[in-house]
Design an enzyme around this catalytic site. Structure first.
Site, PDB file in Angstrom:
ATOM      1  CG  HIS A  61      66.580  65.962  -4.337  1.00 44.90           C
ATOM      2  ND1 HIS A  61      65.875  65.112  -5.154  1.00 44.90           N
ATOM      3  CD2 HIS A  61      67.700  65.277  -3.950  1.00 44.90           C
ATOM      4  CE1 HIS A  61      66.534  63.958  -5.257  1.00 44.90           C
ATOM      5  NE2 HIS A  61      67.633  64.032  -4.542  1.00 44.90           N
ATOM      6  CG  ASP A 102      62.489  59.020 -11.261  1.00 45.24           C
ATOM      7  OD1 ASP A 102      63.427  59.393 -10.515  1.00 45.24           O
ATOM      8  OD2 ASP A 102      62.599  58.074 -12.058  1.00 45.24           O
ATOM      9  CG  LEU A 155      44.668  68.801  -2.333  1.00 47.45           C
ATOM     10  CD1 LEU A 155      44.109  67.864  -3.397  1.00 47.45           C
ATOM     11  CD2 LEU A 155      45.856  69.587  -2.901  1.00 47.45           C
TER      12      LEU A 155
HETATM   13  C1  FPP Z   1      63.453  61.151  -7.374  1.00 50.74           C
HETATM   14  O1  FPP Z   1      64.348  61.695  -8.317  1.00 50.74           O
HETATM   15  C2  FPP Z   1      63.106  62.130  -6.360  1.00 50.74           C
HETATM   16  C3  FPP Z   1      63.278  61.976  -5.025  1.00 50.74           C
HETATM   17  C4  FPP Z   1      63.830  60.740  -4.425  1.00 50.74           C
HETATM   18  C5  FPP Z   1      62.960  63.050  -4.061  1.00 50.74           C
HETATM   19  C6  FPP Z   1      61.687  63.792  -4.303  1.00 50.74           C
HETATM   20  C7  FPP Z   1      61.736  65.000  -3.477  1.00 50.74           C
HETATM   21  C8  FPP Z   1      61.338  66.225  -3.847  1.00 50.74           C
HETATM   22  C9  FPP Z   1      60.656  66.522  -5.125  1.00 50.74           C
HETATM   23  C10 FPP Z   1      61.646  67.312  -2.903  1.00 50.74           C
HETATM   24  C11 FPP Z   1      60.508  68.014  -2.299  1.00 50.74           C
HETATM   25  C12 FPP Z   1      59.386  67.212  -1.814  1.00 50.74           C
HETATM   26  C13 FPP Z   1      58.450  67.695  -0.963  1.00 50.74           C
HETATM   27  C14 FPP Z   1      57.239  66.885  -0.696  1.00 50.74           C
HETATM   28  C15 FPP Z   1      58.593  68.999  -0.285  1.00 50.74           C
HETATM   29  P1  FPP Z   1      65.786  61.038  -8.459  1.00 50.74           P
HETATM   30  O2  FPP Z   1      66.688  61.692  -7.490  1.00 50.74           O
HETATM   31  O3  FPP Z   1      65.685  59.553  -8.331  1.00 50.74           O
HETATM   32  O4  FPP Z   1      66.148  61.447  -9.928  1.00 50.74           O
HETATM   33  P2  FPP Z   1      67.046  60.627 -10.970  1.00 50.74           P
HETATM   34  O5  FPP Z   1      66.231  59.403 -11.345  1.00 50.74           O
HETATM   35  O6  FPP Z   1      67.170  61.579 -12.103  1.00 50.74           O
HETATM   36  O7  FPP Z   1      68.336  60.297 -10.310  1.00 50.74           O
END
Ligand code: FPP
Length: 246
Positions: free
Chosen positions: A34, A17, A128
């Site tokens: 992201h 997050d 893994l």
């Molecule tokens: C949450 O942060 C994150 C996500 C919903 C997306 C996670 C995706 C990645 C890390 C991209 C790559 C993943 C892979 C497996 C290749 P948020 O957007 O809710 O952050 P915020 O709380 O600051 O708004």
């Protein structure tokens, strides 16, 4: 400093997050966060393999994330395709077995195709196990498992009174994996957000304010060190646990 905790978790699960806030703090669109998050995924997978973790499960997109703006959702889906295109060969070279959990039928045909190809290519790997949760929700998973068990009852294979925890557990998406020992959540919030609800019954929880794109091997080691200092009692007393070590 490399920490070498005495107890290494077998299975680590991560709620990644903070990508959006990381991007906003830099005056960038959320999808830039992201994209930066992919680097942290790479560092975490490497750290997990180096530290001898057997299973790593990453929450990449929840059932509820479909509610985000269309542009962000399509950016994320594009990023998953891109990450698969770029990373699978390297993961395969490193003996990583890649698996996806979630409602994959909700994903585009192209992404489903790449997921299947990645899973097939790495199926025989013995290092893994990397589970990526996409379009995944803990409640969805439990409902699916209930349907699987109910179908067995309807076929006469199982009596309702004989349904036990193992019947449900093996019908979950992670039915073949041991439960996570450690759940890490970045980004400052202390909640589970409908991740692996059944499986984390006895997981140790580790929260950090670090935003996901900034998460690195040192943070991972800090989580492992905190885990290593825990006494896991599973309902026993601390004295019983100590006595069982002798
Ligand atoms: C949450 O942060 C994150 C996500 C919903 C997306 C996670 C995706 C990645 C890390 C991209 C790559 C993943 C892979 C497996 C290749 P948020 O957007 O809710 O952050 P915020 O709380 O600051 O708004």
């Amino acid at each position: 400093m490399i920490t070498e905790p005495a107890n290494i978790p077998t299975h680590v699960a991560v709620i990644m997050d903070g990508n959006g806030r990381w991007a906003r703090a830099r005056g960038k669109p959320r999808n830039a966060g992201h994209r930066a998050g992919v680097r942290a995924v790479r560092a975490t997978v490497e750290a997990a393999a180096e530290r001898g973790i057997s299973y790593l499960t990453l929450f990449a997109f929840s059932s509820e994330n479909w509610r985000r703006p269309e542009q962000e959702v399509s950016g994320l889906m594009g990023l998953f395709v891109e990450a698969l295109r770029r990373e699978v060969a390297e993961l395969h070279r490193n003996n990583v077995r890649l698996r996806f959990i979630g409602a994959r039928e909700q994903l585009s045909n192209g992404l489903q195709h790449r997921i299947k190809a990645a899973e097939d290519k790495t199926a025989g790997n013995t290092g893994l196990v990397l589970n990526v949760a996409v379009a995944f929700g803990g409640r969805w998973d439990i409902v699916n498992a209930a349907q699987t068990v109910a179908a067995r009852v309807a076929r006469g294979e199982l009596a309702p009174d004989d349904i036990d925890e193992a019947d449900v557990a093996k019908s979950l998406q992670l039915g073949e994996c041991p439960d996570p020992d450690l759940l890490i959540r970045t980004g400052g919030e202390q909640r589970i957000s409908n991740f692996l609800l059944w499986n984390i019954a006895y997981a140790e929880l580790w929260f950090t304010d670090v935003l996901w794109p900034d998460f690195d091997k040192q943070h991972f080691d800090a989580a492992l060190a905190a885990f290593g200092a825990k006494q896991r009692r599973y309902g026993h007393t601390g004295e019983q646990v100590e006595a069982a070590k002798c």
